[in-house]
Design a protein around this motif. Sequence first.
Motif, PDB file in Angstrom:
ATOM      1  N   ASP A 124       0.818  -1.137   0.123  1.00  0.00           N
ATOM      2  CA  ASP A 124      -0.070   0.010  -0.097  1.00  0.00           C
ATOM      3  C   ASP A 124       0.969   1.237  -0.088  1.00  0.00           C
ATOM      4  N   GLU A 125       1.906   1.395   0.888  1.00  0.00           N
ATOM      5  CA  GLU A 125       2.479   2.604   1.267  1.00  0.00           C
ATOM      6  C   GLU A 125       3.452   2.791  -0.209  1.00  0.00           C
ATOM      7  N   ASP A 126       4.098   1.855  -0.698  1.00  0.00           N
ATOM      8  CA  ASP A 126       5.002   1.918  -2.039  1.00  0.00           C
ATOM      9  C   ASP A 126       3.977   2.431  -3.241  1.00  0.00           C
ATOM     10  N   ILE A 127       2.684   1.926  -3.246  1.00  0.00           N
ATOM     11  CA  ILE A 127       1.782   2.312  -4.088  1.00  0.00           C
ATOM     12  C   ILE A 127       1.473   3.838  -4.266  1.00  0.00           C
ATOM     13  N   ILE A 128       1.125   4.176  -2.901  1.00  0.00           N
ATOM     14  CA  ILE A 128       1.092   5.669  -2.609  1.00  0.00           C
ATOM     15  C   ILE A 128       2.258   6.616  -3.063  1.00  0.00           C
ATOM     16  N   THR A 129       3.478   6.206  -2.558  1.00  0.00           N
ATOM     17  CA  THR A 129       4.522   6.865  -2.935  1.00  0.00           C
ATOM     18  C   THR A 129       4.629   6.973  -4.541  1.00  0.00           C
ATOM     19  N   GLY A 138      -2.199  13.379  -5.142  1.00  0.00           N
ATOM     20  CA  GLY A 138      -1.905  13.271  -3.824  1.00  0.00           C
ATOM     21  C   GLY A 138      -2.337  12.049  -2.938  1.00  0.00           C
ATOM     22  N   ARG A 139      -1.842  12.090  -1.848  1.00  0.00           N
ATOM     23  CA  ARG A 139      -2.193  10.944  -0.903  1.00  0.00           C
ATOM     24  C   ARG A 139      -3.617  10.533  -0.929  1.00  0.00           C
ATOM     25  N   TRP A 140      -4.445  11.630  -0.880  1.00  0.00           N
ATOM     26  CA  TRP A 140      -6.108  11.002  -0.822  1.00  0.00           C
ATOM     27  C   TRP A 140      -6.300  10.411  -2.027  1.00  0.00           C
ATOM     28  N   THR A 141      -6.090  10.738  -3.389  1.00  0.00           N
ATOM     29  CA  THR A 141      -6.261  10.361  -4.494  1.00  0.00           C
ATOM     30  C   THR A 141      -5.786   8.864  -4.584  1.00  0.00           C
ATOM     31  N   ALA A 142      -4.441   8.920  -4.012  1.00  0.00           N
ATOM     32  CA  ALA A 142      -3.819   7.450  -4.169  1.00  0.00           C
ATOM     33  C   ALA A 142      -4.419   6.496  -3.228  1.00  0.00           C
ATOM     34  N   GLU A 143      -4.845   6.931  -1.990  1.00  0.00           N
ATOM     35  CA  GLU A 143      -5.726   5.800  -1.108  1.00  0.00           C
ATOM     36  C   GLU A 143      -6.805   5.554  -1.585  1.00  0.00           C
ATOM     37  N   MET A 144      -7.498   6.358  -2.347  1.00  0.00           N
ATOM     38  CA  MET A 144      -8.947   6.106  -2.869  1.00  0.00           C
ATOM     39  C   MET A 144      -8.883   5.069  -3.967  1.00  0.00           C
ATOM     40  N   LEU A 145      -7.718   5.130  -4.689  1.00  0.00           N
ATOM     41  CA  LEU A 145      -7.256   3.989  -5.778  1.00  0.00           C
ATOM     42  C   LEU A 145      -6.897   2.749  -5.095  1.00  0.00           C
ATOM     43  N   LEU A 146      -6.489   2.730  -3.811  1.00  0.00           N
ATOM     44  CA  LEU A 146      -6.361   1.341  -3.131  1.00  0.00           C
ATOM     45  C   LEU A 146      -7.273   0.720  -2.983  1.00  0.00           C
ATOM     46  N   SER A 149     -10.182   0.569  -6.566  1.00  0.00           N
ATOM     47  CA  SER A 149      -9.658  -0.251  -7.584  1.00  0.00           C
ATOM     48  C   SER A 149      -9.044  -1.345  -7.390  1.00  0.00           C
ATOM     49  N   LEU A 150      -8.245  -1.346  -6.256  1.00  0.00           N
ATOM     50  CA  LEU A 150      -7.293  -2.541  -6.034  1.00  0.00           C
ATOM     51  C   LEU A 150      -7.952  -3.398  -4.963  1.00  0.00           C
ATOM     52  N   GLU A 151      -9.187  -2.776  -4.305  1.00  0.00           N
ATOM     53  CA  GLU A 151      -9.789  -3.336  -3.203  1.00  0.00           C
ATOM     54  C   GLU A 151      -8.954  -3.988  -2.012  1.00  0.00           C
ATOM     55  N   ARG A 152      -7.817  -3.082  -1.748  1.00  0.00           N
ATOM     56  CA  ARG A 152      -6.877  -3.407  -0.626  1.00  0.00           C
ATOM     57  C   ARG A 152      -7.747  -3.138   0.650  1.00  0.00           C
ATOM     58  N   PRO A 153      -7.693  -4.136   1.756  1.00  0.00           N
ATOM     59  CA  PRO A 153      -8.509  -4.333   2.659  1.00  0.00           C
ATOM     60  C   PRO A 153      -8.371  -3.225   4.099  1.00  0.00           C
ATOM     61  N   ASP A 154      -7.300  -2.393   4.057  1.00  0.00           N
ATOM     62  CA  ASP A 154      -7.075  -1.591   5.413  1.00  0.00           C
ATOM     63  C   ASP A 154      -6.757  -0.272   4.902  1.00  0.00           C
ATOM     64  N   PRO A 190      -7.493  -5.289  10.717  1.00  0.00           N
ATOM     65  CA  PRO A 190      -7.096  -5.178   9.171  1.00  0.00           C
ATOM     66  C   PRO A 190      -8.297  -4.907   8.308  1.00  0.00           C
ATOM     67  N   TYR A 191      -9.429  -4.303   8.804  1.00  0.00           N
ATOM     68  CA  TYR A 191     -10.641  -4.238   7.798  1.00  0.00           C
ATOM     69  C   TYR A 191     -10.893  -3.028   7.803  1.00  0.00           C
ATOM     70  N   GLY A 192      -9.945  -1.901   7.854  1.00  0.00           N
ATOM     71  CA  GLY A 192     -10.363  -0.610   7.571  1.00  0.00           C
ATOM     72  C   GLY A 192     -11.181  -0.239   6.660  1.00  0.00           C
TER      73      GLY A 192
END
Length: 204
Positions: A124-129, A138-146, A149-154, A190-192
Amino acid sequence: MSGLSIKYFDYGQEQIDYLTQADPDLGEAIARIGRPERPVIPDLFTALVHAVIGQLVSTKAVNTIWGRMQERFGEISPGSLASRSADEIQGCGMTMKKALCIWEIARKAAEGELDFSGLSRLGDEDIITELMRLKGVGRWTAEMLLLHSLERPDVVSWGDLAIRRGMMRLYGLSALTKAQFDAYRARYSPYGSVASIYLWELSV
């Protein structure tokens, strides 16, 4: 994001049971709300373009612009957008700043400077970077993609005003500090991401 994808964020009883046990207040809200569906756009490039359009714009405006782009360019892909001009992209109803941002991302992806398939294999953090290296992301846009789009769990984004508003309503707070936010986020882990889906519902 309605009408843009027939896929929804995948979660079930395991996540709901965990969050209900970890946070009784959230558990009561979950029982009251039911099971909200959160649309996702599986293709990371398409989701990124959608997220850039959606920055500080109403959902209705996003859907209008998105519809125009699909009519004008067909599939929202690196090739279809990189072959157009920023003026043509802007003509769908966005600012020139956003149009230039989208065109540059499309160009980098089309020319192989940006590898979305490789990106999706990172943490997750590497993708955001990596995403934040792109102009206009920015960070918010990257987190929304996680999440979308990628359905990251947290994923629970401090930068999302609606999530913070939902959190304040859930716990009856008139203000929310970063320290409080981080404590709640840790409780959901881990289910944020599922907690975020419910916080969005509570913010309305």
